[in-house]
Write a protein that holds these residues in place. Structure first.
Motif, PDB file in Angstrom:
ATOM      1  N   TYR A  24       0.824  -1.218   0.000  1.00 58.93           N
ATOM      2  CA  TYR A  24       0.000   0.000   0.000  1.00 58.93           C
ATOM      3  C   TYR A  24       0.853   1.262   0.000  1.00 58.93           C
ATOM      4  CZ  TYR A  24      -3.845   3.202   0.704  1.00 58.93           C
ATOM      5  OH  TYR A  24      -4.749   4.226   0.536  1.00 58.93           O
ATOM      6  N   GLN A  25       2.069   1.156   0.498  1.00 57.14           N
ATOM      7  CA  GLN A  25       2.909   2.343   0.602  1.00 57.14           C
ATOM      8  C   GLN A  25       3.542   2.758  -0.727  1.00 57.14           C
ATOM      9  OE1 GLN A  25       4.868   0.590   4.370  1.00 57.14           O
ATOM     10  NE2 GLN A  25       4.949   2.779   4.721  1.00 57.14           N
ATOM     11  N   VAL A  26       3.662   1.827  -1.680  1.00 57.12           N
ATOM     12  CA  VAL A  26       4.347   2.161  -2.934  1.00 57.12           C
ATOM     13  C   VAL A  26       3.543   1.931  -4.217  1.00 57.12           C
ATOM     14  CG1 VAL A  26       6.669   1.788  -1.969  1.00 57.12           C
ATOM     15  CG2 VAL A  26       5.513  -0.112  -3.142  1.00 57.12           C
ATOM     16  N   TYR A 124       1.098 -10.135   4.654  1.00 60.86           N
ATOM     17  CA  TYR A 124       0.171  -9.116   5.172  1.00 60.86           C
ATOM     18  C   TYR A 124       0.912  -7.948   5.790  1.00 60.86           C
ATOM     19  CZ  TYR A 124      -3.650  -6.891   7.644  1.00 60.86           C
ATOM     20  OH  TYR A 124      -4.565  -5.971   8.088  1.00 60.86           O
ATOM     21  N   HIS A 125       0.888  -6.820   5.099  1.00 60.24           N
ATOM     22  CA  HIS A 125       1.470  -5.593   5.637  1.00 60.24           C
ATOM     23  C   HIS A 125       0.353  -4.552   5.738  1.00 60.24           C
ATOM     24  CE1 HIS A 125       5.540  -3.371   6.148  1.00 60.24           C
ATOM     25  NE2 HIS A 125       4.600  -2.511   6.492  1.00 60.24           N
ATOM     26  N   TRP A 126      -0.677  -4.903   6.513  1.00 59.01           N
ATOM     27  CA  TRP A 126      -1.702  -3.980   7.026  1.00 59.01           C
ATOM     28  C   TRP A 126      -2.880  -3.658   6.117  1.00 59.01           C
ATOM     29  CZ3 TRP A 126       1.901   0.307   9.470  1.00 59.01           C
ATOM     30  CH2 TRP A 126       2.811  -0.307  10.349  1.00 59.01           C
ATOM     31  N   ASN A 169       3.405  -8.671   8.979  1.00 59.70           N
ATOM     32  CA  ASN A 169       4.310  -7.613   9.400  1.00 59.70           C
ATOM     33  C   ASN A 169       3.739  -6.928  10.631  1.00 59.70           C
ATOM     34  OD1 ASN A 169       6.587  -5.609   8.908  1.00 59.70           O
ATOM     35  ND2 ASN A 169       4.812  -4.240   8.987  1.00 59.70           N
ATOM     36  N   GLU A 170       4.468  -6.976  11.722  1.00 58.07           N
ATOM     37  CA  GLU A 170       4.155  -6.186  12.919  1.00 58.07           C
ATOM     38  C   GLU A 170       2.699  -6.284  13.372  1.00 58.07           C
ATOM     39  OE1 GLU A 170       5.399  -2.167  12.205  1.00 58.07           O
ATOM     40  OE2 GLU A 170       7.508  -2.702  12.214  1.00 58.07           O
ATOM     41  N   PRO A 171       2.256  -7.482  13.763  1.00 58.18           N
ATOM     42  CA  PRO A 171       0.869  -7.595  14.220  1.00 58.18           C
ATOM     43  C   PRO A 171       0.538  -6.672  15.409  1.00 58.18           C
ATOM     44  CG  PRO A 171       2.131  -9.594  14.706  1.00 58.18           C
ATOM     45  CD  PRO A 171       2.951  -8.769  13.785  1.00 58.18           C
ATOM     46  N   THR A 352      14.508  -7.142   9.661  1.00 60.40           N
ATOM     47  CA  THR A 352      13.727  -6.974   8.438  1.00 60.40           C
ATOM     48  C   THR A 352      13.371  -5.515   8.148  1.00 60.40           C
ATOM     49  OG1 THR A 352      12.004  -7.903   9.847  1.00 60.40           O
ATOM     50  CG2 THR A 352      12.727  -9.247   8.005  1.00 60.40           C
ATOM     51  N   GLU A 353      13.547  -4.629   9.140  1.00 71.44           N
ATOM     52  CA  GLU A 353      13.390  -3.192   8.904  1.00 71.44           C
ATOM     53  C   GLU A 353      14.245  -2.427   9.888  1.00 71.44           C
ATOM     54  OE1 GLU A 353       9.389  -1.513   8.896  1.00 71.44           O
ATOM     55  OE2 GLU A 353       8.641  -3.247   7.792  1.00 71.44           O
ATOM     56  N   ASN A 354      14.892  -1.384   9.369  1.00 70.54           N
ATOM     57  CA  ASN A 354      15.623  -0.441  10.191  1.00 70.54           C
ATOM     58  C   ASN A 354      15.844   0.775   9.291  1.00 70.54           C
ATOM     59  OD1 ASN A 354      19.022   0.004  11.277  1.00 70.54           O
ATOM     60  ND2 ASN A 354      17.226   0.424  12.506  1.00 70.54           N
ATOM     61  N   PHE A 405       4.333   6.278   0.999  1.00 66.50           N
ATOM     62  CA  PHE A 405       3.183   6.659   1.831  1.00 66.50           C
ATOM     63  C   PHE A 405       3.410   6.187   3.266  1.00 66.50           C
ATOM     64  CE2 PHE A 405      -0.964   5.531   3.690  1.00 66.50           C
ATOM     65  CZ  PHE A 405      -1.563   6.781   3.686  1.00 66.50           C
ATOM     66  N   GLU A 406       3.722   7.132   4.149  1.00 66.10           N
ATOM     67  CA  GLU A 406       4.078   6.767   5.526  1.00 66.10           C
ATOM     68  C   GLU A 406       2.822   6.765   6.419  1.00 66.10           C
ATOM     69  OE1 GLU A 406       6.482   5.293   7.035  1.00 66.10           O
ATOM     70  OE2 GLU A 406       5.698   5.694   9.028  1.00 66.10           O
ATOM     71  N   TRP A 407       1.839   5.940   6.076  1.00 66.65           N
ATOM     72  CA  TRP A 407       0.639   5.710   6.889  1.00 66.65           C
ATOM     73  C   TRP A 407       0.014   7.022   7.375  1.00 66.65           C
ATOM     74  CZ3 TRP A 407      -0.457   1.143   5.274  1.00 66.65           C
ATOM     75  CH2 TRP A 407       0.555   0.201   5.054  1.00 66.65           C
ATOM     76  N   ALA A 408      -0.202   7.172   8.674  1.00 63.21           N
ATOM     77  CA  ALA A 408      -0.900   8.359   9.180  1.00 63.21           C
ATOM     78  C   ALA A 408      -0.145   9.656   8.878  1.00 63.21           C
ATOM     79  CB  ALA A 408      -1.128   8.228  10.686  1.00 63.21           C
TER      80      ALA A 408
HETATM   81  C1  GBH Z   1       7.166   0.171  10.364  1.00 62.27           C
HETATM   82  O1  GBH Z   1       6.376   0.379  11.476  1.00 62.27           O
HETATM   83  C2  GBH Z   1       6.300  -0.317   9.241  1.00 62.27           C
HETATM   84  O2  GBH Z   1       6.456  -1.704   9.056  1.00 62.27           O
HETATM   85  C3  GBH Z   1       6.519   0.403   7.941  1.00 62.27           C
HETATM   86  O3  GBH Z   1       5.468   0.133   7.079  1.00 62.27           O
HETATM   87  C4  GBH Z   1       6.678   1.881   8.208  1.00 62.27           C
HETATM   88  O4  GBH Z   1       6.748   2.626   7.022  1.00 62.27           O
HETATM   89  C5  GBH Z   1       7.939   2.056   9.004  1.00 62.27           C
HETATM   90  O5  GBH Z   1       7.917   1.307  10.165  1.00 62.27           O
HETATM   91  C6  GBH Z   1       8.213   3.485   9.401  1.00 62.27           C
HETATM   92  O6  GBH Z   1       7.259   3.968  10.297  1.00 62.27           O
HETATM   93  O7  GBH Z   1       5.421   5.773  17.920  1.00 62.27           O
HETATM   94  O8  GBH Z   1       6.992   7.365  18.892  1.00 62.27           O
HETATM   95  O9  GBH Z   1       6.040   5.629  20.276  1.00 62.27           O
HETATM   96  C7  GBH Z   1       7.057   0.807  12.636  1.00 62.27           C
HETATM   97  C8  GBH Z   1       6.062   1.109  13.723  1.00 62.27           C
HETATM   98  C9  GBH Z   1       7.557   2.503  14.968  1.00 62.27           C
HETATM   99  C10 GBH Z   1       5.588   1.569  15.961  1.00 62.27           C
HETATM  100  C11 GBH Z   1       8.031   2.915  16.316  1.00 62.27           C
HETATM  101  C12 GBH Z   1       6.080   1.970  17.295  1.00 62.27           C
HETATM  102  C13 GBH Z   1       7.360   3.538  18.502  1.00 62.27           C
HETATM  103  C14 GBH Z   1       7.801   4.953  18.546  1.00 62.27           C
HETATM  104  N1  GBH Z   1       6.663   1.371  15.000  1.00 62.27           N
HETATM  105  N2  GBH Z   1       6.900   3.147  17.186  1.00 62.27           N
HETATM  106  S1  GBH Z   1       6.483   6.015  18.953  1.00 62.27           S
END
Ligand code: GBH
Length: 452
Positions: A24-26, A124-126, A169-171, A352-354, A405-408
């Motif tokens: 959904y993000q790309v 599943y990524h949301w 991904n991240e349930p 898997t993400e950083n 697209f960074e979600w919210a």
């Molecule tokens: C990931 O979520 C997602 O998998 C990815 O789609 C997204 O684009 C990416 O990270 C960047 O956001 O909210 O200040 O308390 C990560 C979600 C990020 C949720 C860190 C908890 C804690 C910091 N997590 N967050 S805060």
């Protein structure tokens, strides 16, 4: 290049270095190819939910531009590319498979294999199909069975060509951001529903595994969790206890059932109201063996115990922060990896993400994202140190290939190694992309040297 020692496991050719995105993000092309809406299409249309009213309708137009994007991954020299599958693209109605949707992903997998890049697929990524949310979404146990069907369809089509499949991904995000905090789709604020949703997500993961193994016996199968390790704000007992409880809710709530077949007692004891409805046999399904655990890490949190016995987030003064306002804290990744290794019998781990969001601008001489470069450098050192201390880590993925697209936060936050001009859809490499490219080239020649 990165300051990791020459003898680092990160430089070995069998360590998987990749870059990640999510559907959904790309993708964009929200109404093309037979796709029906997901909960994110709906959520984006509710006023005030997403910054600036942004939506994923167009995003990076990856649906049409994927050959160019895969060329980028190849040219940067990554071993692997992690993508996710849009469920409503593949199954636009309950029980109905859309061949055009499947063909899109088959082309991408073939395109990656042709480019000698290993595909890693998150199922599943949301982006839950809206037709399932209409029946209660993740709060409805039926959704877990629908997911198993979807997983069967996708793995039957893509099979062993995929190096590794992650169910979810991240349930934690799906359940707690979606059903308790209401900041992600479907936007509910019902803490009890969040725990039930979490249980059904875990059940979905376990239910899907047998068909996945049957369809792709040579692929590795696992799941991806997010961790934001909590540190106590002071040495006080109360604060230390609160940090442990926060970790139990955020991380162990998902990991302990998968690896040990039970929910953490710390949570069931101190938050008894949160206990979900669990059917006999569920925990056996949830704890089916996995081949790898994906760990997503961005930042830590610092917590204190307030008057009402609730956790309160403390802001670290003078800390380096990304444009998401997240503290840059590489040691948190080292602590997380080594703590997990001490606490569990782990399967091999992959980061898997950083990554980091930086609001950069295009300059005449390119895009300087020094903070991001420094962020990667220091987090790679943390991974290297964890490996030296005995943790079995087999891969590392940067989030993300592209600004997206960074979600919210909509398009306001940029996580890409590659800049996206959303007017022209032009892709422009940032310095961080060049840094990775140099490092990948160095690894290749070092690997070739070692082999000869
Ligand atoms: C990931 O979520 C997602 O998998 C990815 O789609 C997204 O684009 C990416 O990270 C960047 O956001 O909210 O200040 O308390 C990560 C979600 C990020 C949720 C860190 C908890 C804690 C910091 N997590 N967050 S805060």
């Amino acid at each position: 290049t990165f300051d990791v020692p020459n003898d680092s496991r990160l430089r070995s050719p069998d360590f998987l270095f990749g870059v990640a995105t999510a559907a959904y993000q790309v993708e964009g092309a929200a109404r093309e190819g037979g796709r029906t809406p997901s909960i994110w299409d709906t959520f984006c249309r509710q006023p005030g939910r997403v910054l600036n009213g942004d939506t994923g309708d167009v995003a990076c137009e990856h649906y049409h531009r994927w050959p160019e994007d895969l060329d980028l991954v190849q040219d940067l020299g990554f071993d692997a590319y992690r993508l996710s599958i849009s469920w409503p693209r593949v199954m636009p109605r309950r029980g109905e498979v859309n061949p055009e949707g499947l063909r899109f992903y088959e082309q991408i997998i073939d395109g990656l294999v042709e480019r000698d890049v290993k595909p890693i697929v998150t199922l599943y990524h949301w982006d839950l199909p809206q037709y399932l949310d209409n029946r209660g979404g993740w709060v409805n146990r039926e959704t877990a069975y629908a997911f198993a069907e979807f997983a069967d369809v996708v793995t039957a089509a893509l099979g062993n060509r995929v190096e590794a499949y992650a169910t979810l991904n991240e349930p934690w995000c799906s359940a707690f951001l979606g059903y308790e905090l209401g900041v992600h789709a479907p936007g509910l604020k019902e803490p009890r529903l969040a725990y039930q949703a979490a249980h059904h997500l875990l059940l979905a993961h376990g239910l899907a595994l047998p068909a996945m193994r049957h369809n792709a016996p040579q692929s590795r199968h696992g799941l991806v969790l997010n961790f934001t390790p909590s540190f106590p704000a002071t040495e006080r007992y109360d604060d230390q206890a609160m940090a442990l409880l926060q970790d139990a809710i955020n991380g162990h709530w998902f990991l302990e059932p998968v690896l040990e077949g039970r929910y953490p007692s710390l949570v069931t004891r101190f938050r008894p109201e949160s206990t979900p409805v669990v059917y006999p046999g569920d925990m056996d399904i949830i704890s089916r063996p996995i081949d790898f655990l994906g760990v997503n890490y961005y930042t830590r949190s610092l917590v204190t115990h307030d008057q009402d016995g609730e956790a309160r987030e403390v802001r670290v003064e003078n800390a380096q922060r990304t444009s998401m306002d997240w503290e840059v804290y590489p040691h948190g990744l080292y602590r997380l990896l080594t703590d997990l290794d001490r606490q569990y019998h782990l399967p091999p781990l992959m980061v898997t993400e950083n990554g980091a969001a930086v609001t950069e601008t295009v300059e005449d001489d390119g895009i300087h994202d020094d903070l991001r470069c420094d962020y990667y450098n220091r987090h790679l050192q943390a991974v290297d140190q964890a490996i030296r201390d005995g943790v079995n880590i087999t891969g590392y993925f940067a989030w993300s290939l592209l600004d997206n697209f960074e979600w919210a936060e909509g398009y306001s936050q940029r996580f890409g190694l590659v800049y996206v001009d959303y007017d022209s859809q032009e892709r422009i490499r940032k310095r961080s992309a060049t840094l990775f490219r140099e490092f990948m080239a160095e690894r290749q020649s070092a690997g070739a040297g070692a082999a000869s």
